[in-house]
Design a protein around this motif. Sequence first.
Motif, PDB file in Angstrom:
ATOM      1  N   ASP A  45      16.213  45.139 117.919  1.00 28.89           N
ATOM      2  CA  ASP A  45      17.212  45.348 118.875  1.00 28.89           C
ATOM      3  C   ASP A  45      17.641  46.782 118.800  1.00 28.89           C
ATOM      4  N   ASP A  46      17.743  47.566 119.955  1.00 29.54           N
ATOM      5  CA  ASP A  46      18.027  48.798 120.088  1.00 29.54           C
ATOM      6  C   ASP A  46      19.479  49.334 120.317  1.00 29.54           C
ATOM      7  N   ARG A  47      20.478  48.444 119.954  1.00 27.31           N
ATOM      8  CA  ARG A  47      21.658  48.641 119.959  1.00 27.31           C
ATOM      9  C   ARG A  47      22.149  49.377 118.886  1.00 27.31           C
ATOM     10  N   THR A  48      23.166  49.888 118.832  1.00 29.08           N
ATOM     11  CA  THR A  48      23.644  50.347 117.777  1.00 29.08           C
ATOM     12  C   THR A  48      23.817  49.472 116.405  1.00 29.08           C
ATOM     13  N   TYR A  49      23.303  50.143 115.446  1.00 25.03           N
ATOM     14  CA  TYR A  49      23.572  49.224 114.065  1.00 25.03           C
ATOM     15  C   TYR A  49      24.900  49.142 113.736  1.00 25.03           C
ATOM     16  N   TYR A  50      25.278  47.852 113.528  1.00 26.63           N
ATOM     17  CA  TYR A  50      26.596  47.673 113.262  1.00 26.63           C
ATOM     18  C   TYR A  50      26.857  46.881 111.801  1.00 26.63           C
ATOM     19  N   GLY A  51      25.481  46.587 111.412  1.00 20.44           N
ATOM     20  CA  GLY A  51      25.522  45.930 110.070  1.00 20.44           C
ATOM     21  C   GLY A  51      25.302  44.438 110.194  1.00 20.44           C
ATOM     22  N   PRO A  52      25.107  43.885 109.129  1.00 20.60           N
ATOM     23  CA  PRO A  52      24.232  42.416 109.261  1.00 20.60           C
ATOM     24  C   PRO A  52      25.409  41.315 109.698  1.00 20.60           C
ATOM     25  N   SER A  53      26.753  41.656 109.496  1.00 23.71           N
ATOM     26  CA  SER A  53      27.774  40.865 110.125  1.00 23.71           C
ATOM     27  C   SER A  53      27.720  40.761 111.668  1.00 23.71           C
ATOM     28  N   PHE A  54      27.227  41.947 112.215  1.00 27.11           N
ATOM     29  CA  PHE A  54      27.006  42.088 113.596  1.00 27.11           C
ATOM     30  C   PHE A  54      25.966  41.224 114.251  1.00 27.11           C
ATOM     31  N   TRP A  55      24.808  41.092 113.546  1.00 28.92           N
ATOM     32  CA  TRP A  55      23.733  40.605 113.927  1.00 28.92           C
ATOM     33  C   TRP A  55      23.786  39.029 113.399  1.00 28.92           C
ATOM     34  N   THR A  56      24.659  38.716 112.621  1.00 32.71           N
ATOM     35  CA  THR A  56      24.837  36.989 112.595  1.00 32.71           C
ATOM     36  C   THR A  56      25.638  36.579 113.612  1.00 32.71           C
ATOM     37  N   LYS A  57      26.318  37.347 114.471  1.00 35.39           N
ATOM     38  CA  LYS A  57      27.237  36.862 115.342  1.00 35.39           C
ATOM     39  C   LYS A  57      26.568  37.403 116.861  1.00 35.39           C
ATOM     40  N   ASN A  58      25.730  38.198 117.002  1.00 34.25           N
ATOM     41  CA  ASN A  58      25.282  38.911 118.270  1.00 34.25           C
ATOM     42  C   ASN A  58      23.520  38.678 118.270  1.00 34.25           C
ATOM     43  N   GLU A  59      23.076  37.855 119.425  1.00 33.50           N
ATOM     44  CA  GLU A  59      21.407  37.510 119.447  1.00 33.50           C
ATOM     45  C   GLU A  59      21.008  38.762 119.609  1.00 33.50           C
ATOM     46  N   MET A  60      19.971  39.110 118.869  1.00 31.38           N
ATOM     47  CA  MET A  60      19.050  40.267 119.144  1.00 31.38           C
ATOM     48  C   MET A  60      18.265  39.964 120.379  1.00 31.38           C
ATOM     49  N   ASP A  61      17.804  41.196 120.936  1.00 29.51           N
ATOM     50  CA  ASP A  61      17.261  41.227 122.333  1.00 29.51           C
ATOM     51  C   ASP A  61      15.734  40.601 122.119  1.00 29.51           C
TER      52      ASP A  61
ATOM     53  N   GLU B 212      21.167  25.863 109.975  1.00 31.55           N
ATOM     54  CA  GLU B 212      21.341  26.696 110.976  1.00 31.55           C
ATOM     55  C   GLU B 212      20.173  28.007 110.343  1.00 31.55           C
ATOM     56  N   ARG B 213      19.990  28.903 111.823  1.00 29.36           N
ATOM     57  CA  ARG B 213      19.189  29.825 111.592  1.00 29.36           C
ATOM     58  C   ARG B 213      19.975  30.951 111.037  1.00 29.36           C
ATOM     59  N   GLU B 214      19.342  31.556 110.002  1.00 31.64           N
ATOM     60  CA  GLU B 214      19.972  32.489 109.068  1.00 31.64           C
ATOM     61  C   GLU B 214      19.280  33.976 109.130  1.00 31.64           C
ATOM     62  N   LEU B 215      20.226  34.994 109.010  1.00 27.17           N
ATOM     63  CA  LEU B 215      19.684  36.261 108.792  1.00 27.17           C
ATOM     64  C   LEU B 215      19.177  36.529 107.251  1.00 27.17           C
ATOM     65  N   VAL B 216      17.862  36.382 107.075  1.00 30.42           N
ATOM     66  CA  VAL B 216      17.368  36.784 105.726  1.00 30.42           C
ATOM     67  C   VAL B 216      17.239  38.341 105.241  1.00 30.42           C
ATOM     68  N   SER B 217      16.914  39.004 106.192  1.00 27.39           N
ATOM     69  CA  SER B 217      17.014  40.700 105.976  1.00 27.39           C
ATOM     70  C   SER B 217      16.624  41.525 107.212  1.00 27.39           C
ATOM     71  N   SER B 218      17.448  42.519 107.095  1.00 26.57           N
ATOM     72  CA  SER B 218      17.231  43.472 108.152  1.00 26.57           C
ATOM     73  C   SER B 218      16.938  45.053 107.761  1.00 26.57           C
ATOM     74  N   ILE B 219      16.649  45.793 108.470  1.00 24.44           N
ATOM     75  CA  ILE B 219      16.551  47.123 108.036  1.00 24.44           C
ATOM     76  C   ILE B 219      16.622  48.127 109.324  1.00 24.44           C
TER      77      ILE B 219
END
Length: 127
Positions: A99-115, A44-51
């Motif tokens: 995505d310009d939503r408030t940063y909730y951490g990587p767990s958020f972005w693994t569960k919610n699609e970036m815009d 599955e698509r995975e989050l590699v890194s974020s900033i």
Amino acid sequence: QVQLIESGGGLVQPGGSVKLSCAFSGGTFTSYTVAWFRRTPGKERELVSSINWSGEIPYYTDSANGRFTISRNNAKKTVDLQMTGMTSDDTGVYHCAADDRTYYGPSFWTKNEMDHWGKGILVTVSE
């Protein structure tokens, strides 16, 4: 609207290094969390890194931690992913996302699609 264009990648030898770049346009760059995702065959698509907007909160998935470095240049509106010690497991299509939503951490972005998403760029690790 926001546009993201990836560059870099290509064929990399095992153990080698490669740098991916993401160019941002169409919005206020400092409002956005930026991430790199990859689609690897058989997984599955995975989050590699974020900033986060300021670069103060980098995140790396376990397999990337210690090998990859994410950075952003808010003046140039770019995000880079420097990847070292490449293995065949790193092969895949890498997408820049924002995505310009408030940063909730990587767990958020693994569960919610970036815009916003780039088209992706292929990285192949092979002899």
